[in-house]
Design an enzyme around this catalytic site. Structure first.
Site, PDB file in Angstrom:
ATOM      1  N   GLU A  51      30.304   0.609  34.466  1.00 57.19           N
ATOM      2  CA  GLU A  51      30.352   1.833  33.655  1.00 57.19           C
ATOM      3  C   GLU A  51      28.918   2.155  33.272  1.00 57.19           C
ATOM      4  OE1 GLU A  51      32.955   3.727  32.840  1.00 57.19           O
ATOM      5  OE2 GLU A  51      34.499   2.494  33.768  1.00 57.19           O
ATOM      6  N   CYS A  64      26.742   7.887  26.396  1.00 54.37           N
ATOM      7  CA  CYS A  64      26.600   7.931  27.859  1.00 54.37           C
ATOM      8  C   CYS A  64      27.012   9.279  28.438  1.00 54.37           C
ATOM      9  CB  CYS A  64      27.424   6.818  28.494  1.00 54.37           C
ATOM     10  SG  CYS A  64      29.167   6.890  28.038  1.00 54.37           S
TER      11      CYS A  64
HETATM   12  P1  NAD Z   1      22.002  -2.970  26.744  1.00 55.43           P
HETATM   13  O1  NAD Z   1      20.529  -3.141  26.690  1.00 55.43           O
HETATM   14  O2  NAD Z   1      22.826  -3.302  25.548  1.00 55.43           O
HETATM   15  O3  NAD Z   1      22.506  -3.787  27.994  1.00 55.43           O
HETATM   16  C1  NAD Z   1      23.883  -3.875  28.307  1.00 55.43           C
HETATM   17  C2  NAD Z   1      24.226  -5.332  28.482  1.00 55.43           C
HETATM   18  O4  NAD Z   1      23.472  -5.861  29.572  1.00 55.43           O
HETATM   19  C3  NAD Z   1      23.920  -6.175  27.253  1.00 55.43           C
HETATM   20  O5  NAD Z   1      25.048  -6.951  26.938  1.00 55.43           O
HETATM   21  C4  NAD Z   1      22.724  -7.001  27.677  1.00 55.43           C
HETATM   22  O6  NAD Z   1      22.768  -8.299  27.126  1.00 55.43           O
HETATM   23  C5  NAD Z   1      22.845  -7.084  29.182  1.00 55.43           C
HETATM   24  N1  NAD Z   1      21.536  -7.158  29.834  1.00 55.43           N
HETATM   25  C6  NAD Z   1      20.434  -6.430  29.544  1.00 55.43           C
HETATM   26  N2  NAD Z   1      19.414  -6.755  30.372  1.00 55.43           N
HETATM   27  C7  NAD Z   1      19.890  -7.711  31.206  1.00 55.43           C
HETATM   28  C8  NAD Z   1      19.334  -8.451  32.293  1.00 55.43           C
HETATM   29  N3  NAD Z   1      18.081  -8.267  32.696  1.00 55.43           N
HETATM   30  N4  NAD Z   1      20.130  -9.352  32.917  1.00 55.43           N
HETATM   31  C9  NAD Z   1      21.396  -9.544  32.529  1.00 55.43           C
HETATM   32  N5  NAD Z   1      21.975  -8.865  31.513  1.00 55.43           N
HETATM   33  C10 NAD Z   1      21.248  -7.970  30.854  1.00 55.43           C
HETATM   34  O7  NAD Z   1      22.385  -1.488  27.090  1.00 55.43           O
HETATM   35  P2  NAD Z   1      21.630  -0.474  28.001  1.00 55.43           P
HETATM   36  O8  NAD Z   1      21.559  -0.991  29.397  1.00 55.43           O
HETATM   37  O9  NAD Z   1      20.426   0.040  27.327  1.00 55.43           O
HETATM   38  O10 NAD Z   1      22.776   0.671  27.908  1.00 55.43           O
HETATM   39  C11 NAD Z   1      22.490   1.990  27.928  1.00 55.43           C
HETATM   40  C12 NAD Z   1      23.053   2.571  29.206  1.00 55.43           C
HETATM   41  O11 NAD Z   1      24.446   2.346  29.227  1.00 55.43           O
HETATM   42  C13 NAD Z   1      22.856   4.056  29.309  1.00 55.43           C
HETATM   43  O12 NAD Z   1      22.477   4.361  30.627  1.00 55.43           O
HETATM   44  C14 NAD Z   1      24.240   4.604  29.032  1.00 55.43           C
HETATM   45  O13 NAD Z   1      24.472   5.858  29.617  1.00 55.43           O
HETATM   46  C15 NAD Z   1      25.098   3.530  29.598  1.00 55.43           C
HETATM   47  N6  NAD Z   1      26.423   3.539  29.005  1.00 55.43           N
HETATM   48  C16 NAD Z   1      27.476   3.807  29.792  1.00 55.43           C
HETATM   49  C17 NAD Z   1      28.730   3.875  29.237  1.00 55.43           C
HETATM   50  C18 NAD Z   1      29.937   4.162  30.069  1.00 55.43           C
HETATM   51  O14 NAD Z   1      31.036   3.979  29.559  1.00 55.43           O
HETATM   52  N7  NAD Z   1      29.792   4.591  31.299  1.00 55.43           N
HETATM   53  C19 NAD Z   1      28.908   3.632  27.863  1.00 55.43           C
HETATM   54  C20 NAD Z   1      27.791   3.344  27.105  1.00 55.43           C
HETATM   55  C21 NAD Z   1      26.536   3.287  27.678  1.00 55.43           C
END
Ligand code: NAD
Length: 470
Positions: free
Chosen positions: A224, A258
């Site tokens: 997602e 998102c």
């Molecule tokens: P985040 O930094 O919280 O990361 C998400 C998860 O990935 C966390 O649990 C984190 O521990 C893990 N993570 C981060 N870096 C990692 C790595 N190098 N290796 C392994 N795991 C790792 O969140 P984010 O990535 O900043 O989220 C924002 C993005 O999520 C935006 O692009 C947003 O659009 C998208 N998003 C999508 C939805 C959806 O339902 N489609 C919902 C919310 C957010």
């Protein structure tokens, strides 16, 4: 809501070691207790108790992490999972029923079914922007489908992460559902293990890391993700309503959604009128000084705050633009005269900055959208049905709302998920049950002798018969 509270003794483990999560859950899954309808219903009941009884704690944690306005938190983080929980409880027995399908004449007499069976042990990894909902919603699907689950909340929302780690083991079956807190090292440790499904919400960058790790074990994934969701406003749009809906959808959770409209593409004949109405709507919603408004969230951390500030360097700001790092505040901001190669058009903005770009024909707006990666959502404001059809046929997106923003996400019958760069797989409502289920094909036959046609020796006469039967 079910009547009796089910909080277990306070001795429940809050901290689960990341390294043994899959193994421990797998051993429990093999005992089979999570497969019964009664276990699934009891866990859904318990989850609802958690949401109802800890509502204030949840709102407080969301306020501490993101300064989320309680009403936004109540609707998006508690309300959405509550209605999904109730739907799952009501429909679960029907969803679990083997589905009878047609059997071809050639294979008669026989009956054919699709059985939904749990995948097994699942890993749910959430992002920080809706840190509660993004754990609980997939968990509803995992439980409804009879799975064990490890939950990895985002470390960037530490208060919600701690709340989940504290309360989930006290409400739910802690042999089957575990919370693992931590950051990249803990997530990496989890990803090295053998899961039956990984459900990840977050950025496409980490989505690639997840998929690569999953490939080692041939583990299926749901991703997602996000991206730049465009919002097209054509000249037939009702500008008053359009402005209100865009401002609401963009600045909810300070743009950290998102499916927030990432940028607006507006017909040049209505560009100025729309911008003016959006400016006055911002004032109407958040007052003359939005910093004083209790209805505007803050940016999650200093790094994201600095990233957003950089977008504003040299920007043609119509309204907003003020920032305060000490409070991680960014004012609701509208920017005009934005080029396709502008830095804020190179990545998902994910903050309260709204670029407005004008177009001279719907075809050119479609062309603009199609030069970008396929978005998670695409919005169109138009009263012209021919334009609606043109945009739907000419573009691709995870989901679309016409004449509104992200309300499609609230319809449980609609699968929620991305396409291409914005993700793979979908959930919500019955789709959440499906995404955590394996569809097992079952053919049931009696012991009447088979037609000799089936077996060797394969004669020319049998060949002729078969040709007639197809
Ligand atoms: P985040 O930094 O919280 O990361 C998400 C998860 O990935 C966390 O649990 C984190 O521990 C893990 N993570 C981060 N870096 C990692 C790595 N190098 N290796 C392994 N795991 C790792 O969140 P984010 O990535 O900043 O989220 C924002 C993005 O999520 C935006 O692009 C947003 O659009 C998208 N998003 C999508 C939805 C959806 O339902 N489609 C919902 C919310 C957010």
């Amino acid at each position: 809501m079910p009547s009796s509270p089910r909080v277990s003794s306070p001795s429940a483990q809050a901290d689960e070691p990341a390294s043994s999560a899959a193994r421990a859950l797998s051993a429990h899954f093999k005992r089979g207790s999570t497969k019964s309808l009664s276990w699934r219903l009891s866990q859904l009941d318990a989850l609802e108790h958690f949401l109802m009884e800890r509502e204030q704690d949840i709102l407080d944690a969301l306020h501490a992490d993101l300064r989320k306005p309680p009403l936004e938190a109540l609707t998006s983080e508690i309300g959405v999972p509550t209605s999904e929980l109730r739907l799952a409880r009501k429909k679960l027995a029907a969803w679990m029923k083997p589905e009878r399908v047609r059997t071809p004449l050639l294979l008669m007499p026989a009956r054919s079914y699709v059985y939904r069976e749990p995948l097994g042990v699942t890993l749910i990894i959430a992002a920080w922007n809706y840190p509660f909902q993004l754990i609980v919603l997939p968990l509803i699907g995992a439980i409804a489908a009879g799975n064990c689950a490890a939950l990895k909340p985002s470390e960037l929302a530490p208060n919600v992460s701690a709340l989940l780690a504290k309360w989930i083991p006290k409400y739910l079956d802690r042999d089957a559902i575990r919370v693992v807190e931590g950051g990249i090292p803990e997530t990496t440790t989890l990803l090295q293990q053998n899961w039956d499904h990984i459900f990840y919400t977050g950025s496409a960058r980490v989505g690639r890391i997840v998929m690569e790790a999953a490939a080692k074990h041939l583990t299926p994934v749901t991703l997602e993700l996000g991206g730049k969701s465009p919002c097209i406003v054509d000249e037939s749009a009702d500008l008053e309503t359009t402005a209100k809906r865009i401002v609401y959808g963009k600045f909810f959770n300070a743009g950290q959604t998102c499916v927030a409209p990432d940028y607006v593409l507006v017909h040049d004949r209505v560009h100025d009128a729309l911008v003016n109405r959006m400016v006055s709507t911002i004032r109407e919603f958040y007052g003359d000084d939005p910093k004083q408004s209790a209805d505007l969230s803050r940016i999650v951390n200093e790094q994201h705050h600095a990233r957003l500030r950089r977008f504003l360097d040299g920007a043609d700001i119509v309204t907003g633009g003020q920032t305060d790092p000490s409070e991680r505040y960014v004012a609701p901001t509208i920017v005009k005269n934005v080029g396709e190669d502008d830095p804020m058009m190179q990545e998902e903005i994910f903050g309260p900055i709204l670029p407005v770009i004008s177009f001279s024909s719907v075809e050119s707006a479609i062309g603009f959208v199609n030069r970008q990666a396929k978005p998670l959502a695409l919005y169109l404001f138009s009263r012209d049905e021919a334009v609606q059809d043109l945009v739907l046929a000419g573009t691709s997106a995870g989901g679309t709302a016409i004449n509104h923003v992200w309300l499609h996400v609230g319809v449980p019958e609609l699968p929620f998920g991305g396409v291409g760069e914005s993700g793979m797989g979908a959930y919500h409502g019955r789709h959440s049950f499906e995404v955590f289920s394996h569809r097992r094909s079952v053919l049931k036959k009696g012991t009447l002798p088979d037609a000799p046609l089936l077996f060797p020796p394969y004669t020319a006469r049998k060949m002729r018969w078969f040709k007639k039967l197809f």
